[in-house]
Write a protein that holds these residues in place. Sequence first.
Motif, PDB file in Angstrom:
ATOM      1  N   CYS A   5     -28.596  40.325  16.129  1.00 30.88           N
ATOM      2  CA  CYS A   5     -27.171  40.074  16.331  1.00 30.88           C
ATOM      3  C   CYS A   5     -26.730  38.966  15.406  1.00 30.88           C
ATOM      4  O   CYS A   5     -26.934  37.794  15.691  1.00 30.88           O
ATOM      5  N   ARG A   6     -26.164  39.299  14.253  1.00 34.60           N
ATOM      6  CA  ARG A   6     -25.698  38.326  13.272  1.00 34.60           C
ATOM      7  C   ARG A   6     -24.190  38.238  13.356  1.00 34.60           C
ATOM      8  O   ARG A   6     -23.513  39.272  13.356  1.00 34.60           O
ATOM      9  N   PRO A   7     -23.615  37.024  13.439  1.00 36.61           N
ATOM     10  CA  PRO A   7     -22.163  36.913  13.515  1.00 36.61           C
ATOM     11  C   PRO A   7     -21.489  37.594  12.330  1.00 36.61           C
ATOM     12  O   PRO A   7     -21.987  37.550  11.203  1.00 36.61           O
ATOM     13  N   SER A   8     -20.358  38.213  12.596  1.00 40.78           N
ATOM     14  CA  SER A   8     -19.630  38.896  11.536  1.00 40.78           C
ATOM     15  C   SER A   8     -18.661  37.972  10.828  1.00 40.78           C
ATOM     16  O   SER A   8     -18.100  38.335   9.805  1.00 40.78           O
ATOM     17  N   ALA A   9     -18.437  36.812  11.374  1.00 44.49           N
ATOM     18  CA  ALA A   9     -17.585  35.799  10.761  1.00 44.49           C
ATOM     19  C   ALA A   9     -18.195  34.438  11.081  1.00 44.49           C
ATOM     20  O   ALA A   9     -19.130  34.338  11.874  1.00 44.49           O
ATOM     21  N   ASP A  10     -17.691  33.416  10.449  1.00 41.20           N
ATOM     22  CA  ASP A  10     -18.278  32.088  10.642  1.00 41.20           C
ATOM     23  C   ASP A  10     -18.216  31.644  12.093  1.00 41.20           C
ATOM     24  O   ASP A  10     -19.120  30.968  12.573  1.00 41.20           O
ATOM     25  N   ASP A  11     -17.167  32.030  12.791  1.00 42.66           N
ATOM     26  CA  ASP A  11     -17.041  31.669  14.199  1.00 42.66           C
ATOM     27  C   ASP A  11     -16.061  32.621  14.868  1.00 42.66           C
ATOM     28  O   ASP A  11     -15.279  33.298  14.203  1.00 42.66           O
ATOM     29  N   PRO A  12     -16.109  32.693  16.207  1.00 44.26           N
ATOM     30  CA  PRO A  12     -15.205  33.604  16.923  1.00 44.26           C
ATOM     31  C   PRO A  12     -13.733  33.353  16.637  1.00 44.26           C
ATOM     32  O   PRO A  12     -12.942  34.293  16.597  1.00 44.26           O
ATOM     33  N   ALA A  13     -13.370  32.110  16.438  1.00 45.69           N
ATOM     34  CA  ALA A  13     -11.966  31.791  16.170  1.00 45.69           C
ATOM     35  C   ALA A  13     -11.517  32.402  14.843  1.00 45.69           C
ATOM     36  O   ALA A  13     -10.395  32.905  14.721  1.00 45.69           O
ATOM     37  N   ALA A  14     -12.421  32.380  13.853  1.00 42.43           N
ATOM     38  CA  ALA A  14     -12.081  32.965  12.550  1.00 42.43           C
ATOM     39  C   ALA A  14     -11.922  34.468  12.652  1.00 42.43           C
ATOM     40  O   ALA A  14     -11.001  35.059  12.072  1.00 42.43           O
ATOM     41  N   LEU A  15     -12.807  35.119  13.414  1.00 42.08           N
ATOM     42  CA  LEU A  15     -12.697  36.563  13.590  1.00 42.08           C
ATOM     43  C   LEU A  15     -11.423  36.911  14.338  1.00 42.08           C
ATOM     44  O   LEU A  15     -10.709  37.848  13.979  1.00 42.08           O
ATOM     45  N   SER A  16     -11.119  36.147  15.381  1.00 44.09           N
ATOM     46  CA  SER A  16      -9.909  36.395  16.158  1.00 44.09           C
ATOM     47  C   SER A  16      -8.665  36.245  15.294  1.00 44.09           C
ATOM     48  O   SER A  16      -7.726  37.043  15.386  1.00 44.09           O
ATOM     49  N   ALA A  17      -8.660  35.236  14.432  1.00 39.15           N
ATOM     50  CA  ALA A  17      -7.513  35.022  13.546  1.00 39.15           C
ATOM     51  C   ALA A  17      -7.369  36.167  12.555  1.00 39.15           C
ATOM     52  O   ALA A  17      -6.254  36.630  12.267  1.00 39.15           O
ATOM     53  N   ALA A  18      -8.503  36.655  12.037  1.00 39.78           N
ATOM     54  CA  ALA A  18      -8.454  37.775  11.100  1.00 39.78           C
ATOM     55  C   ALA A  18      -7.919  39.027  11.783  1.00 39.78           C
ATOM     56  O   ALA A  18      -7.096  39.760  11.228  1.00 39.78           O
ATOM     57  N   LEU A  19      -8.372  39.277  12.991  1.00 39.19           N
ATOM     58  CA  LEU A  19      -7.903  40.435  13.737  1.00 39.19           C
ATOM     59  C   LEU A  19      -6.415  40.328  14.064  1.00 39.19           C
ATOM     60  O   LEU A  19      -5.676  41.313  13.974  1.00 39.19           O
ATOM     61  N   ALA A  20      -5.989  39.140  14.453  1.00 43.30           N
ATOM     62  CA  ALA A  20      -4.571  38.937  14.770  1.00 43.30           C
ATOM     63  C   ALA A  20      -3.706  39.225  13.543  1.00 43.30           C
ATOM     64  O   ALA A  20      -2.626  39.822  13.663  1.00 43.30           O
TER      65      ALA A  20
END
Length: 317
Positions: A5-20
């Motif tokens: 399980c490797r993170p797809s972004a540096d952190d969850p906040a970054a992924l959430s921002a990209a998705l938003a």
Amino acid sequence: MTSSCRPSADDPAALSAALAGIVDRMCRDTDRGKVADYIPELACVDPRQFGLSICLCDGSQLNFGDAATPFSIQSVSKAFTLAVALGRFGEGLWRRVGREPSSNAFNSVVDLELEQGKPRNPFVNAGAIVVTDEIMAGRAPRDALAEILWFVRAAAGDNDIFIDESLARSEKVTGHRNWSLAHFLKSSGNLKHDCELSLGTYFHQCAIEMNCIQLARAGRFLAGLNAGDELVSSNHVRSINALMMTCGHYDGSGEFAYRVGFPGKSGVGGGIMAVVPGKASIAVWSPGLNRFGNSRLGTIALEELSLAAGWSVFSVD
């Protein structure tokens, strides 16, 4: 089933921002495609809606837009019925249905005639009708439907999932092309039950109603996100994912693989269930369709997500 399980972004906040950001762009896009108006119950769905939900390997789930709005999953159900059929009959299923992509539309009779009544794959309509017919073996339609619905609920971990009876009735009355496919299958000796019984069950499975939150959770077994769950064997998960990659978007499957790069199954209700093995299970919904019958904005959103996160299975970096 276990997976790294490797993170797809540096952190969850970054992924959430990209998705938003992706969802915001999709909501502002004025070219939303065309709803499936050949099914009366779908013709009146508001094409301005857009939802996205993603389950990650750490157990978290991120939801955006109209993720909680229910919609008809239509052919997305074919991934679940294939899982049920493989669990019950294993490799014997492939005696009745092939595993090759089709260059024709999902409801075309051409391939079926060329292959002497053996559908090209389990995701075109003729193939899905055969899979449903196989699940019905020795049982009444209501019992087969009960097993399919049980499986979907178990995969999602949610019993609040039901069949839209009015939509199923609508499809039974207007689904003339599917009736022709069923009769061709019957004439070729590849339909064990009466056309009305097999098609009635098929129409009902396509009328399962879910939202993106439920659908993303239901796809976790295909992404390997629920370790230890024996719902489906790892060999069958591998088979389903391979077929979703090569056949999951009908005659647009090659385009989807090129642009998005991970397995997915679409439905003319505008939903797409997609999985990034070991990383995420994703559901996106936008009712407007492209020329292949797949969600236009849903496909674009998944492409943007794949590029942003580096999730294409074909990436070498």
